[in-house]
Design a protein around this motif. Structure first.
Motif, PDB file in Angstrom:
ATOM      1  N   GLY A  64       0.833  -1.199   0.000  1.00 24.84           N
ATOM      2  CA  GLY A  64       0.000   0.000   0.000  1.00 24.84           C
ATOM      3  C   GLY A  64       0.865   1.245   0.000  1.00 24.84           C
ATOM      4  O   GLY A  64       2.070   1.189  -0.254  1.00 24.84           O
ATOM      5  N   VAL A  65       0.259   2.369   0.304  1.00 24.38           N
ATOM      6  CA  VAL A  65       0.953   3.655   0.400  1.00 24.38           C
ATOM      7  C   VAL A  65       0.849   4.133   1.835  1.00 24.38           C
ATOM      8  O   VAL A  65      -0.252   4.286   2.380  1.00 24.38           O
ATOM      9  CB  VAL A  65       0.339   4.693  -0.560  1.00 24.38           C
ATOM     10  N   TRP A  66       2.001   4.381   2.447  1.00 26.89           N
ATOM     11  CA  TRP A  66       2.029   4.756   3.857  1.00 26.89           C
ATOM     12  C   TRP A  66       2.869   6.020   4.031  1.00 26.89           C
ATOM     13  O   TRP A  66       4.039   6.042   3.688  1.00 26.89           O
ATOM     14  CB  TRP A  66       2.601   3.611   4.693  1.00 26.89           C
ATOM     15  N   SER A  91       4.184  22.000   6.855  1.00 28.43           N
ATOM     16  CA  SER A  91       5.271  22.746   6.215  1.00 28.43           C
ATOM     17  C   SER A  91       6.085  21.878   5.261  1.00 28.43           C
ATOM     18  O   SER A  91       6.887  22.394   4.484  1.00 28.43           O
ATOM     19  CB  SER A  91       6.193  23.360   7.273  1.00 28.43           C
ATOM     20  N   GLY A  92       5.902  20.533   5.340  1.00 28.90           N
ATOM     21  CA  GLY A  92       6.582  19.676   4.382  1.00 28.90           C
ATOM     22  C   GLY A  92       7.422  18.553   4.947  1.00 28.90           C
ATOM     23  O   GLY A  92       8.111  17.866   4.188  1.00 28.90           O
ATOM     24  N   LEU A  93       7.374  18.315   6.269  1.00 27.82           N
ATOM     25  CA  LEU A  93       8.226  17.291   6.871  1.00 27.82           C
ATOM     26  C   LEU A  93       7.527  15.931   6.802  1.00 27.82           C
ATOM     27  O   LEU A  93       6.965  15.418   7.776  1.00 27.82           O
ATOM     28  CB  LEU A  93       8.569  17.663   8.313  1.00 27.82           C
ATOM     29  N   ALA A  94       7.544  15.345   5.597  1.00 20.94           N
ATOM     30  CA  ALA A  94       6.867  14.071   5.353  1.00 20.94           C
ATOM     31  C   ALA A  94       7.504  13.373   4.160  1.00 20.94           C
ATOM     32  O   ALA A  94       8.170  13.994   3.326  1.00 20.94           O
ATOM     33  CB  ALA A  94       5.376  14.301   5.098  1.00 20.94           C
ATOM     34  N   ALA A  95       7.281  12.064   4.097  1.00 13.66           N
ATOM     35  CA  ALA A  95       7.703  11.246   2.961  1.00 13.66           C
ATOM     36  C   ALA A  95       6.669  10.145   2.786  1.00 13.66           C
ATOM     37  O   ALA A  95       5.826   9.914   3.671  1.00 13.66           O
ATOM     38  CB  ALA A  95       9.089  10.637   3.205  1.00 13.66           C
ATOM     39  N   THR A  96       6.694   9.453   1.636  1.00 17.86           N
ATOM     40  CA  THR A  96       5.770   8.349   1.417  1.00 17.86           C
ATOM     41  C   THR A  96       6.534   7.080   1.081  1.00 17.86           C
ATOM     42  O   THR A  96       7.475   7.106   0.289  1.00 17.86           O
ATOM     43  CB  THR A  96       4.768   8.667   0.293  1.00 17.86           C
ATOM     44  N   PHE A  97       6.108   5.994   1.711  1.00 22.10           N
ATOM     45  CA  PHE A  97       6.636   4.675   1.387  1.00 22.10           C
ATOM     46  C   PHE A  97       5.641   3.971   0.473  1.00 22.10           C
ATOM     47  O   PHE A  97       4.498   3.717   0.870  1.00 22.10           O
ATOM     48  CB  PHE A  97       6.891   3.866   2.656  1.00 22.10           C
ATOM     49  N   ILE A  98       6.086   3.693  -0.744  1.00 20.31           N
ATOM     50  CA  ILE A  98       5.264   3.021  -1.743  1.00 20.31           C
ATOM     51  C   ILE A  98       5.608   1.538  -1.640  1.00 20.31           C
ATOM     52  O   ILE A  98       6.610   1.074  -2.178  1.00 20.31           O
ATOM     53  CB  ILE A  98       5.548   3.555  -3.163  1.00 20.31           C
ATOM     54  N   GLU A  99       4.780   0.804  -0.930  1.00 17.30           N
ATOM     55  CA  GLU A  99       5.150  -0.544  -0.514  1.00 17.30           C
ATOM     56  C   GLU A  99       4.567  -1.603  -1.445  1.00 17.30           C
ATOM     57  O   GLU A  99       3.340  -1.739  -1.556  1.00 17.30           O
ATOM     58  CB  GLU A  99       4.665  -0.765   0.918  1.00 17.30           C
ATOM     59  N   ALA A 100       5.446  -2.328  -2.097  1.00 14.25           N
ATOM     60  CA  ALA A 100       5.085  -3.465  -2.950  1.00 14.25           C
ATOM     61  C   ALA A 100       3.946  -3.124  -3.916  1.00 14.25           C
ATOM     62  O   ALA A 100       2.888  -3.745  -3.879  1.00 14.25           O
ATOM     63  CB  ALA A 100       4.710  -4.662  -2.087  1.00 14.25           C
ATOM     64  N   PRO A 101       4.136  -2.149  -4.808  1.00 19.97           N
ATOM     65  CA  PRO A 101       3.040  -1.762  -5.706  1.00 19.97           C
ATOM     66  C   PRO A 101       2.567  -2.893  -6.612  1.00 19.97           C
ATOM     67  O   PRO A 101       1.368  -2.971  -6.925  1.00 19.97           O
ATOM     68  CB  PRO A 101       3.625  -0.604  -6.522  1.00 19.97           C
ATOM     69  N   ASP A 102       3.469  -3.784  -7.022  1.00 19.92           N
ATOM     70  CA  ASP A 102       3.060  -4.903  -7.877  1.00 19.92           C
ATOM     71  C   ASP A 102       2.133  -5.854  -7.121  1.00 19.92           C
ATOM     72  O   ASP A 102       1.126  -6.323  -7.665  1.00 19.92           O
ATOM     73  CB  ASP A 102       4.290  -5.640  -8.403  1.00 19.92           C
TER      74      ASP A 102
END
Length: 584
Positions: free
Chosen positions: A465-467, A479-490
């Motif tokens: 998923g997307v977390w 203000s922008g202190l974030a990131a995204t983990f794109i987990e096992a998209p397949d």
């Protein structure tokens, strides 16, 4: 790590016949409240009341929250700490896993309860939960590891008198170059400065401490009583006796407290704000919060204060879980450097690796599930979603280097993680820099990274998923202190299909439901939000030319000033008169 598999086995063991469908109907509305007794303000409540009702369910239940948005702005709800395994679209953060719920719109959150412990539900839209849309979320187990007589939920909250959108406008402003955060006007326990508890002598109480603040960290203690920690962030821990605990924004800690056998004294609970977090300390702000515990309310004799506040020696790196899980070496490492700097839009922003997070034009989960093989490329998610694609079942190590002079609480959606190491300065890969915890490290979903230091966490990428991973100081997230983990998209594309109700939600907001971060298809990212970056340290060619012109102009100006300063004033006057006579 085996956390998801373990809870799923636990779910199977309770039996399907015991499962229930727990339904809440929430009309999210404006109302007014004055919980600190200092200022009545407009708040966001539920069904015309504030605080919103607590949410409770039991392991194995299905939770349903039917939402109607009666606000004049969008909203979205996040059940903080839920794994949302195979239901990632129910996670809640706006433009990450869903389109926001527009005003006047109905929407339903529904997911199975496969965890137990202490959690909370809050808005995940534009700082809105600091206006009051937040409530405890307690998940019970029919077979608790620890025994107690009473179960008490004890939220800790900071409180602002101004509306969040007004405070955000002040914070994210070119006239705030230092990035000073709005400081709360007050704080309280259990939703009010007038709250209290009553203890029955000899009984054991489970106190579920939940920091539901937007900014503040609290140090909690009770005069004359020990605290036995049994849970952090939904993870049962081996019983540990302490005198005080700290909770940063979004953290939860359950403690067992055994009541005295006599009623000779009443006692105070203390929740002291961490004043190091505040750029300025308003004179009227009471940072040492108290609430009484009455053994006998007929008298006012209180035991002496034992409050030590920020002098606490509590260490959340040493809270081993009941279910032992040793750390294993990582398959993949992500390095995230935390900093705050003025960016090209003139605003002081939080950032990872020199880049602030910007919301895409399409929710990132929608992009993952609709863009086929392109979903394996970070490019499709936009240049400033700080996306990291993770392989299925990899053990992921995240190195957090905090360059900032303040501490930051980071929350990972969809997972708990192991806190495996901490140390001062910047981690360079030299293991001797850190204090390590590898045999059975603390597991939780929110971790405090101290100022000018590093923290290392690990988690298994077992939840496709997307977390989002972000600072839970709400000012810093915005203000922008974030990131995204794109987990096992397949794997996610094979297992999941976005429900039609989520596509309809996007249509109601005029947002594409199946597109990349720019609202287009494939790798055509023209128009994706970007361009807010660090101001370059080096001058460009145009910059060098402009600098040279400025230097020349400055030299000419200074020479003119010197010449006029030393010129003969009488001779200058005669020259001026002569020039005028020639003109006439």
């Amino acid at each position: 790590m085996r956390s998801l598999g373990t809870v799923l086995l636990g779910l199977a063991s309770i039996g399907l016949a015991q499962a229930a469908r727990v339904v809440y109907d929430w009309n999210i509305t404006y109302t007014t409240a004055n919980p600190d007794g200092l200022f009545e303000r407009r708040v966001v409540g539920v069904n015309g009341k504030w605080p919103p009702p607590p949410v409770e369910a039991t392991l194995g239940d299905t939770l349903v929250i039917n939402v109607h948005n009666s606000l004049d702005e969008p909203t979205a709800l996040h059940a903080h700490g839920m794994f949302q395994n195979n239901t990632g679209w129910m996670d809640g953060p706006s433009m990450v896993t869903q389109c926001p719920i527009p005003p006047g719109y109905d929407f339903t959150y529904e997911f199975d309860i496969v965890q137990h412990g202490s959690y909370w539900i809050h808005s995940h839209y534009m700082g809105q939960y600091m206006d009051g849309l937040r409530t405890p979320f307690i998940l019970h187990s029919k077979n608790e590891t620890y025994k107690y007589d009473y179960d008490v939920t004890l939220p800790l909250e900071d409180w602002y008198h101004g509306q969040s959108h007004d405070n955000l406008a002040t914070f994210l402003n070119v006239y705030n170059p230092t990035g000073a955060e709005p400081v709360p006007e007050s704080g309280f326990m259990m939703h009010s400065v007038n709250s209290s508890l009553n203890f029955v002598p000899g009984k054991t109480y489970r106190l579920r401490l939940i920091n539901m603040s937007g900014f503040s960290m609290f140090y909690f203690s009770i005069d004359g009583h020990d605290l036995d920690i049994i849970e952090v962030d939904g993870i049962e821990t081996k019983r540990k006796t302490v005198k005080s605990v700290y909770l940063t924004a979004a953290q939860r800690v359950s403690v067992l407290v055994t009541a005295k056998n006599t009623t000779d004294f009443n006692y105070y609970m203390h929740a002291d704000m961490n004043i190091d977090m505040f750029d300025q300390l308003p004179p009227a702000l009471k940072t040492n919060l108290t609430a009484p515990i009455y053994y006998d309310a007929s008298h006012s004799k209180f035991a002496p204060s034992e409050d030590i506040g920020m002098a606490s020696d509590f260490d959340d790196l040493d809270l081993p879980p009941v279910l032992v899980e040793a750390a294993v070496e990582p398959d993949h490492q992500v390095n995230l450097t935390i900093d705050f700097q003025v960016t090209t839009d003139g605003i002081n922003r939080g950032m990872f690796n020199g880049l602030p997070y910007l919301l895409p034009k399409v929710p990132t989960l929608n992009t993952m599930l609709s863009q086929g093989e392109h979903a394996l490329s970070t490019e499709v998610y936009g240049p400033q979603t700080i996306a990291h694609v993770l392989k299925h079942l990899d053990m992921v190590e995240v190195v957090l280097n905090n360059l900032d002079a303040g501490a930051h609480p980071f929350h990972l959606h969809g997972h708990v993680f192991q806190i495996v190491a901490r140390g001062p300065g910047v981690y360079t890969g030299n293991r001797s820099q850190a204090v390590w915890s590898l045999d059975n490290p603390t597991r939780r979903d929110t971790v405090q990274v101290p100022a000018e230091s590093f923290t290392i966490i690990r988690f298994r990428a077992d939840n496709p998923g997307v977390w989002i991973f972000h600072c839970h100081i709400e000012w810093h997230l915005e203000s922008g202190l974030a990131a995204t983990f794109i987990e096992a998209p397949d794997v996610a594309q094979q297992r999941m299909k976005l429900p039609q109700s989520f596509k309809d939600l996007c249509a109601a907001s005029n947002i594409p439901a199946e597109a990349n971060a720019a609202g287009k298809q494939g790798l055509d990212l023209k128009g994706a939000p970007s361009g807010i970056e660090l101001i370059p340290d080096a001058f460009t060619a145009k910059g060098k030319g402009a600098l040279a012109a400025c230097v020349i102009a400055a030299l000419i100006g200074m020479a003119s000033i010197v010449w006029f300063a030393f010129a003969d004033p009488e001779k200058k006057a005669r020259n001026i008169m002569a020039a005028k006579q020639q003109q006439s």
